[in-house]
Motif scaffolding. Structure first.
Motif, short mmCIF file in Angstrom:
data_model
loop_
_atom_site.label_atom_id
_atom_site.label_comp_id
_atom_site.label_asym_id
_atom_site.label_seq_id
_atom_site.Cartn_x
_atom_site.Cartn_y
_atom_site.Cartn_z
N UNK A 166 -7.62 -4.09 8.78
CA UNK A 166 -8.84 -4.36 9.84
C UNK A 166 -9.13 -3.13 10.89
N UNK A 167 -10.11 -2.75 10.67
CA UNK A 167 -10.54 -1.69 11.65
C UNK A 167 -10.43 -2.02 13.09
N UNK A 168 -10.23 -2.99 13.53
CA UNK A 168 -10.06 -3.45 15.10
C UNK A 168 -8.71 -3.99 15.33
N UNK A 169 -8.13 -4.82 14.67
CA UNK A 169 -7.00 -5.56 14.98
C UNK A 169 -5.83 -4.76 14.30
N UNK A 170 -6.16 -4.05 13.23
CA UNK A 170 -4.94 -3.30 12.22
C UNK A 170 -4.26 -4.32 11.73
N UNK A 171 -4.70 -5.51 11.59
CA UNK A 171 -3.90 -6.44 10.67
C UNK A 171 -4.13 -5.98 9.27
N UNK A 172 -2.88 -6.30 8.60
CA UNK A 172 -2.79 -5.78 7.04
C UNK A 172 -2.93 -6.90 6.15
N UNK A 173 -3.81 -6.61 4.98
CA UNK A 173 -3.96 -7.70 4.04
C UNK A 173 -2.91 -7.45 2.87
N UNK A 174 -2.13 -6.35 2.89
CA UNK A 174 -1.17 -6.38 1.82
C UNK A 174 -0.21 -7.42 1.86
N UNK A 175 -0.15 -8.22 0.72
CA UNK A 175 0.98 -8.90 0.45
C UNK A 175 2.22 -8.52 -0.07
N UNK A 176 2.34 -7.30 -0.24
CA UNK A 176 3.80 -6.52 -0.55
C UNK A 176 3.95 -6.84 -2.00
N UNK A 177 3.09 -7.32 -2.81
CA UNK A 177 3.42 -7.86 -4.28
C UNK A 177 3.06 -6.36 -5.02
N UNK A 178 3.40 -6.40 -6.26
CA UNK A 178 3.53 -5.11 -7.22
C UNK A 178 2.34 -5.44 -8.05
N UNK A 179 1.41 -4.48 -8.20
CA UNK A 179 0.34 -4.47 -9.14
C UNK A 179 0.91 -3.58 -10.53
N UNK A 180 0.90 -4.42 -11.62
CA UNK A 180 1.47 -3.71 -12.69
C UNK A 180 0.64 -3.64 -13.82
N UNK A 181 0.97 -2.65 -14.79
CA UNK A 181 0.06 -2.44 -16.05
C UNK A 181 1.25 -2.32 -17.20
N UNK A 182 1.08 -2.73 -18.30
CA UNK A 182 1.88 -2.49 -19.45
C UNK A 182 1.44 -1.30 -20.14
N UNK A 183 2.39 -0.27 -20.04
CA UNK A 183 1.95 1.19 -20.58
C UNK A 183 2.33 1.57 -21.94
N UNK A 184 3.52 0.62 -22.37
CA UNK A 184 4.22 0.83 -23.75
C UNK A 184 4.74 -0.70 -23.98
N UNK A 185 5.18 -0.83 -25.27
CA UNK A 185 5.71 -1.92 -25.70
C UNK A 185 6.84 -2.41 -24.91
N UNK A 186 6.70 -3.43 -24.28
CA UNK A 186 7.90 -4.00 -23.17
C UNK A 186 8.07 -3.11 -22.03
N UNK A 187 7.29 -2.35 -21.85
CA UNK A 187 7.35 -1.15 -20.50
C UNK A 187 6.25 -1.92 -19.55
N UNK A 188 6.44 -2.35 -18.36
CA UNK A 188 5.48 -2.67 -17.37
C UNK A 188 5.82 -1.60 -16.14
N UNK A 189 4.70 -0.97 -15.68
CA UNK A 189 4.98 -0.01 -14.57
C UNK A 189 4.27 -0.46 -13.42
N UNK A 190 4.78 -0.30 -12.05
CA UNK A 190 4.20 -0.67 -10.93
C UNK A 190 3.14 0.54 -10.62
N UNK A 191 1.94 0.13 -10.33
CA UNK A 191 0.92 1.25 -10.19
C UNK A 191 0.27 1.38 -8.62
N UNK A 192 0.92 0.32 -7.71
CA UNK A 192 0.63 0.62 -6.44
C UNK A 192 1.51 0.88 -5.23
N UNK A 193 1.36 1.29 -4.35
CA UNK A 193 1.79 1.69 -3.05
C UNK A 193 1.81 0.63 -2.21
N UNK A 194 2.89 0.16 -1.69
CA UNK A 194 2.72 -1.04 -0.67
C UNK A 194 2.10 -0.57 0.58
N UNK A 195 1.00 -0.83 1.35
CA UNK A 195 0.62 -0.29 2.48
C UNK A 195 1.32 -0.50 3.62
#
Length: 295
Positions: free
Chosen positions: A148-177
C-alpha cells in the motif's frame, strides 16, 4: 456344378475390384498428404496406442516449455525490480552518510530528505512491479499491488508461486516481498521514513541506526538477486533437457506413424496406373446389351 457367369456377376465383380483399387489409391494419397501411416486406430491398434502415448508426452513437454518461458518472465520482472532497488538503496546509504555530517545546514538536510523520499517512491514502485497485471512480490495473491503506497501494508502471503519445468520438477518462481521489503510497521519504507525524520532532526544516533538497517536491507536484496540467478541457471538446464527430450519423442513418433515418402509416392503411382488400367479393362469387358438401350 459350374455356375452360369452372367453379365451382372461380371459387372459386380468388376465394380468390387475397382472400389478396392480406389480405396488403396486413396489411402496412399492420404499418407502422402498427411505424412502419417496411421489415419485411424484400426489401421494398427498397437502402433496407434504407442503414437497416442508419445503425443501425450509431447504435449506435456510443450506445457513444460511454456512454463519455462513463464518462469523466465517472472525472473526477469523481479530481477529488473530488485536491481533498481539495489541501486536506490546504495544511493540512500550514501545520502545517510552525508547526512551524518554535523556541519550540514538546514538547507542541505532538506535537500537530502527530498532525495530520500524520491528514492523511497522509486523503491515502492519496484516493490509493486507486475507481470501480466499481477504483483510479483505478493505471493500467490492475485492483486496489482504488493504494498500500500500510504500505509505500506504488505499483500504478500508468503506462499510460493511454482511452475512445472520438467517431469516431476516444480520450481518456485517468486521472491517473497516480505523477505526483501519487510512488513509494516517495520518495512523498508517505514525505515526510510524514519531516516528522513532523523535527517530533518539532525539526529546522528538515529541516522547511524538507519545505516545499520540499510546495510541489512542491501544484504537481503543481494540474496534475493542471487536466488534469481540460481533459478536462471536451473531454467537453462531444464530448457536443454526438454529440447533433447522433445527431439527424442518426435523421432520415436516418426518411427511409429511416419511414412517413407519416396516409397509411398512410387506405390501411389503404381496403384494409380493399375486403377486406370482396370477402368479401361472393365469398360471393354462389360459391353452394353439390348436391354440397356430399352431401359
Amino acid at each position: 456344378m459350374i455356375g452360369r457367369v452372367t453379365q451382372r456377376s461380371i459387372a459386380l465383380n468388376s465394380l468390387t475390384n475397382l472400389q478396392n483399387a480406389q480405396s488403396r489409391t486413396a489411402k496412399l494419397q492420404e499418407q502422402l498428404s498427411s505424412g502419417k501411416s496411421l489415419s485411424k486406430g484400426s489401421d494398427d491398434s498397437v502402433r496407434a496406442a504407442a503414437a497416442l502415448r508419445l503425443n501425450d508426452q509431447i504435449a506435456g513437454n510443450d506445457a513444460n516449455t511454456r512454463n519455462i518461458a513463464d518462469a523466465r518472465a517472472w525472473n526477469t520482472t523481479q530481477e529488473e525490480a530488485l536491481t533498481s532497488v539495489a541501486d536506490r538503496l546504495s544511493y540512500v546509504r550514501d545520502l545517510a552518510v552525508r547526512a551524518g555530517n554535523a556541519t550540514l545546514d538546514d538547507k542541505g538536510r532538506a535537500a537530502i530528505v527530498a532525495e530520500i523520499n524520491e528514492a523511497k517512491a522509486s523503491i515502492l514502485g519496484s516493490a509493486n512491479a507486475q507481470y501480466q497485471g499481477r504483483a510479483v512480490f505478493a505471493g500467490t495473491r492475485d492483486t496489482t499491488q504488493a504494498y500500500d503506497p500510504v500505509t505500506y501494508a504488505s499483500a504478500d502471503n508468503g506462499a510460493a508461486v511454482t511452475r512445472t519445468i520438467s517431469p516431476g520438477v516444480d520450481m518456485t518462481v517468486n521472491v517473497n516481498g516480505g523477505a526483501v521489503f519487510g512488513t509494516a510497521p517495520n518495512s523498508l519504507f517505514d525505515e526510510l521514513t524514519d531516516l528522513a525524520a532523523a535527517v530533518t532532526a539532525n539526529n546522528g544516533t538515529a541516522i547511524g541506526a538507519s545505516l545499520v538497517g540499510l546495510d541489512s536491507r542491501i544484504s537481503k536484496n543481494a540474496t534475493a538477486l542471487a536466488t534469481i540467478g540460481a533459478r536462471d541457471n536451473q531454467l537453462d538446464h531444464a530448457e536443454e533437457v526438454n529440447a533433447n527430450q522433445l527431439q527424442y519423442l518426435r523421432t520415436q513418433l516418426d518411427d511409429v506413424e511416419g511414412v517413407d515418402m519416396a516409397k509411398t509416392y512410387v506405390e501411389f503411382n503404381m496403384q494409380n496406373v493399375a486403377y486406370q488400367a482396370a477402368l479401361q479393362a472393365t469398360a471393354k469387358t462389360i459391353q452394353p446389351t439390348l436391354l440397356d438401350f430399352l431401359r
